[in-house]
Design a protein around this motif. Structure first.
Motif, PDB file in Angstrom:
ATOM      1  N   SER A 185      52.218  17.397 -71.073  1.00 50.60           N
ATOM      2  CA  SER A 185      52.929  16.632 -70.045  1.00 50.60           C
ATOM      3  C   SER A 185      53.145  17.490 -68.804  1.00 50.60           C
ATOM      4  N   GLU A 186      53.073  16.836 -67.655  1.00 53.11           N
ATOM      5  CA  GLU A 186      53.258  17.525 -66.381  1.00 53.11           C
ATOM      6  C   GLU A 186      54.364  16.820 -65.596  1.00 53.11           C
ATOM      7  N   ALA A 187      55.274  17.602 -65.037  1.00 52.10           N
ATOM      8  CA  ALA A 187      56.379  17.027 -64.263  1.00 52.10           C
ATOM      9  C   ALA A 187      55.948  16.652 -62.850  1.00 52.10           C
ATOM     10  N   LEU A 188      54.966  17.350 -62.321  1.00 48.99           N
ATOM     11  CA  LEU A 188      54.501  17.093 -60.956  1.00 48.99           C
ATOM     12  C   LEU A 188      53.576  15.889 -60.906  1.00 48.99           C
ATOM     13  N   THR A 235      48.905  12.714 -72.450  1.00 47.48           N
ATOM     14  CA  THR A 235      48.994  13.594 -71.287  1.00 47.48           C
ATOM     15  C   THR A 235      49.266  12.743 -70.062  1.00 47.48           C
ATOM     16  N   GLY A 236      49.983  13.291 -69.106  1.00 46.93           N
ATOM     17  CA  GLY A 236      50.267  12.500 -67.922  1.00 46.93           C
ATOM     18  C   GLY A 236      50.954  13.288 -66.826  1.00 46.93           C
ATOM     19  N   LYS A 237      50.938  12.704 -65.651  1.00 43.02           N
ATOM     20  CA  LYS A 237      51.630  13.244 -64.484  1.00 43.02           C
ATOM     21  C   LYS A 237      53.016  12.594 -64.353  1.00 43.02           C
ATOM     22  N   ARG A 238      53.899  13.287 -63.631  1.00 47.12           N
ATOM     23  CA  ARG A 238      55.247  12.794 -63.342  1.00 47.12           C
ATOM     24  C   ARG A 238      55.998  12.392 -64.631  1.00 47.12           C
ATOM     25  N   MET A 239      55.835  13.182 -65.651  1.00 45.89           N
ATOM     26  CA  MET A 239      56.555  12.926 -66.892  1.00 45.89           C
ATOM     27  C   MET A 239      57.890  13.663 -66.885  1.00 45.89           C
ATOM     28  N   LYS A 240      58.628  13.532 -67.957  1.00 40.81           N
ATOM     29  CA  LYS A 240      59.997  14.031 -68.011  1.00 40.81           C
ATOM     30  C   LYS A 240      60.085  15.528 -67.752  1.00 40.81           C
ATOM     31  N   GLU A 241      59.139  16.280 -68.293  1.00 48.15           N
ATOM     32  CA  GLU A 241      59.140  17.730 -68.108  1.00 48.15           C
ATOM     33  C   GLU A 241      57.737  18.270 -68.312  1.00 48.15           C
ATOM     34  N   LYS A 242      57.538  19.496 -67.858  1.00 52.75           N
ATOM     35  CA  LYS A 242      56.252  20.157 -68.054  1.00 52.75           C
ATOM     36  C   LYS A 242      56.264  20.848 -69.408  1.00 52.75           C
ATOM     37  N   ALA A 243      55.342  20.483 -70.264  1.00 60.14           N
ATOM     38  CA  ALA A 243      55.307  21.086 -71.591  1.00 60.14           C
ATOM     39  C   ALA A 243      53.952  20.863 -72.235  1.00 60.14           C
TER      40      ALA A 243
END
Length: 486
Positions: free
Chosen positions: A217-220, A336-344
């Motif tokens: 997951s990506e926060a950005l 997997t995705g962008k603008r998710m809750k947190e980067k992990a």
């Protein structure tokens, strides 16, 4: 291994780019600080910009500013860098490049060893490789290795054409297709956990494992990569390479030895075992999404260089089926995705619950092995134990291991590790063509099903920023009686 000094000339095509400044130059400096690079190395950066060596040195020092408080050391490191303004389509520029390379080879005693780093658009790979050969930049008295970045094609056919172009100049053993996830400490730890512990080695099969979950997951959002992302999407950008490489490490059979040949053979067999879905199966087993606006953050369709009616997915979740003896019936859930809750980046191996509930009044949870790849590398195990007290109640506890600050300081960054592997000719942590070909064939079936589906433009956006994706992602597991552990 000891820190034997490496002798090589680096020629970086795309030397002024973001990748070079954020990743390559800091990684080379770390190798320099650790003693892998000393006196016998040089770097030629090439790009269209009309930079001077002096300006290039300032760029280098700025890119490593956070890694050094020793001005003399930074200056000495930067002095090994040379800039050559270059048009990849101009044959005369390769003649100039060859003359500079030969001069530096003699000056620094590099023994003809050359590492060509193609940090440019893949459409230039064939042209560059052909000119390296015809203009005799490739040496006869040392090694010549080429490192290529993703995206390596956009489907099987384009990837095959790209591989043919590179393969006409460089043999497979000298082609290093970089996937920086394979350089991450905890991704490399997967094999150690699986095959270095009798407990997990014995239980790593469908008799004991309920399901496996992989989350990247990506926060950005897409940021400045929107132009590229519009032609790629999450499926090609993250699933085809990073996620499928992790899947192979989790589902491959034990290799005969810890060697590049044996490990690659088993990874290929794991990819062969992935069930290739037809259109109906894709619809049943895969979910796609796109983020909307929320909390002052732009929707994907409002990003620069993105069409207002774009159907590009910024999120993918899927259920993979591995059709071999050990993993038949074990769902592999990915997302997997962008603008998710947190980067992990996290892997959860969920074990089956006890078939007989001895403690009838207790609520037992599944045992879970968690491998945290980023941002805090570590391993934990969720177990059931008795609660402290007079009654016999159970509770779930985590037993964990995380890297100390000292270990984190010593841990090589992914690009640093992989560049050193390439210098040493170690191919284990790089994707081979056979691996890529099977991964593309698996991915192409999903992409084709989506392209043929008549999806309304109103279907997107379907998840809000700072969440873990669309509701359909949760439902993908719920219909199997499972849930995301993270």
């Amino acid at each position: 291994m000891n820190n034997t000094e490496q002798q090589a000339l680096f020629i970086i095509f795309g030397g002024t780019g973001d990748l070079a400044q954020r990743k390559l130059y800091p990684s080379l400096f770390n190798l320099y600080k650790r003693g892998y690079l000393k006196n016998h190395f040089a770097v030629i950066g090439t790009a269209r910009r009309p930079w001077t060596d002096e300006h290039y040195h300032e760029v280098i020092k700025e890119s490593i500013a956070d890694l050094s408080d020793d001005e003399e050391k930074a200056n000495d490191f930067a002095s090994h860098f040379y800039y050559q303004s270059h048009n990849v389509n101009d044959t005369n520029h390769y003649v100039t490049l060859r003359d500079l390379a030969d001069k530096l080879d003699e000056k620094y005693g590099l023994c003809g060893n050359r590492l060509y780093y193609l940090a440019m658009s893949p459409r230039f790979f064939g042209t560059i490789c052909e000119h390296l050969k015809t203009q005799e930049i490739i040496t006869k008295n040392g090694y010549n290795r080429v490192v290529v970045e993703k995206p390596f094609g956009h489907d099987y056919e384009s990837a095959k054409a790209l591989d043919d172009e590179i393969g006409s100049v460089f043999p497979e053993r000298d082609v290093f297709r970089i996937d920086h996830y394979l350089g991450k400490e905890m991704v490399q730890n997967i094999l150690a956990v699986r095959f270095g512990n009798s407990m997990f080695n014995a239980m790593w099969n469908n008799r004991y494992i309920s399901n496996i979950q992989i989350t990247l997951s990506e926060a950005l959002g897409v940021e400045e990569r929107a132009g590229y992302y519009e032609t790629s999407g999450a499926l090609r950008d993250m699933v085809q390479n990073h996620i499928l490489q992790i899947v192979t490490l989790l589902t491959m059979n034990a290799p005969v030895s810890y060697s590049a040949e044996d490990i690659s053979r088993e990874k290929i067999n794991a990819l062969k075992s992935l069930k290739v879905y037809n259109a109906d199966e894709v619809k049943k087993n895969f979910v796609r999404g796109q983020y909307g606006s929320d909390a002052g953050l732009k929707a994907y369709r409002d990003e620069d260089q993105v069409a207002s009616d774009s159907m590009t997915e910024t999120f993918v979740a899927g259920k993979l089926a591995v059709e071999n003896m050990d993993f038949a019936g074990v769902p592999i859930y990915i997302r997997t995705g962008k603008r998710m809750k947190e980067k992990a980046t996290r892997i959860d191996v969920v074990f089956k619950q006890m078939p007989v509930v001895v403690f009838k009044d207790s609520c037992l949870k599944s045992d879970v092995l968690t491998i945290n790849v980023d941002p805090e590398p570590g391993i934990s195990i969720q177990l059931n134990t008795k609660k402290v007290g007079q009654n016999f109640d159970t509770e779930s506890i985590d037993i964990g291991y995380s890297l100390s600050d000292e270990q984190k300081a010593e841990m090589p960054e992914a690009y640093e590790r992989l560049i050193l592997n390439a210098l040493r000719g170690e191919t284990m942590n790089f994707a081979r063509w056979d691996e890529l070909s099977y991964s593309w064939k698996f991915l192409d079936s999903i992409r084709k099903a989506w392209d043929d589906e008549d999806l309304s433009v109103d279907a997107f956006p379907n998840y809000a920023c700072k969440t873990m994706g669309p509701k359909a992602s949760d439902e993908l597991l719920e219909k199997d009686g499972n849930h995301w552990e993270f």
